[in-house]
Design a protein around this motif. Sequence first.
Motif, mmCIF file in Angstrom:
data_model
loop_
_atom_site.group_PDB
_atom_site.id
_atom_site.type_symbol
_atom_site.label_atom_id
_atom_site.label_comp_id
_atom_site.label_asym_id
_atom_site.label_seq_id
_atom_site.Cartn_x
_atom_site.Cartn_y
_atom_site.Cartn_z
ATOM 1 N N PHE A 40 40.988 -10.743 -27.283
ATOM 2 C CA PHE A 40 39.905 -10.198 -28.083
ATOM 3 C C PHE A 40 39.758 -8.726 -27.721
ATOM 4 O O PHE A 40 40.243 -8.274 -26.680
ATOM 5 N N LYS A 49 39.045 -11.202 -33.496
ATOM 6 C CA LYS A 49 37.891 -11.273 -32.615
ATOM 7 C C LYS A 49 37.598 -9.905 -32.005
ATOM 8 O O LYS A 49 38.340 -9.428 -31.160
ATOM 9 N N GLU A 73 33.620 -15.426 -23.331
ATOM 10 C CA GLU A 73 35.076 -15.431 -23.499
ATOM 11 C C GLU A 73 35.865 -15.825 -22.255
ATOM 12 O O GLU A 73 36.978 -16.302 -22.347
#
Length: 152
Positions: A30, A46, A78
Amino acid sequence: MKKICFIASTGGHLDQLMMLGPIMDKYSSFVVTEKTKYKAIKNINKVYYLFQVNRYEFIWILKLLLNAIISMYIFILERPDVVISTGALATIPMCILAKIFRKKIIFIESFAKISSPTLTGKLIYKFADEFYVQWEEMLNIYPKAIYKGGIY
């Protein structure tokens, strides 16, 4: 599979980070960057946003503290195994969190810096697991750094 957080402020730092696209595609990853009026990231699923921090602004420290809270939220959500950063100021809280939670930190000093360090680089150099410079001359400033050329 390792999860990687790619984090950079906007502008040239983000441009350099996006050059690592093949690595982003290879791993679960991400991106974290600063929110701007224009859409700086395309084709990434993301993305998380921080406040844009300019150390010459009166309220820069407040924005940095808010970014630390946002970074903590992103980190807990995350749970990255690795944080890869090209700087600058807004990325410091995420790198510190990675260090606290014993995750790997990879920092890439700016391509624009040929003979002097960035402020973020000077700070992160002290605790990064891997620290890359893009100019061989920068090994004089960061003797333990890794030089493999530029990422462009």
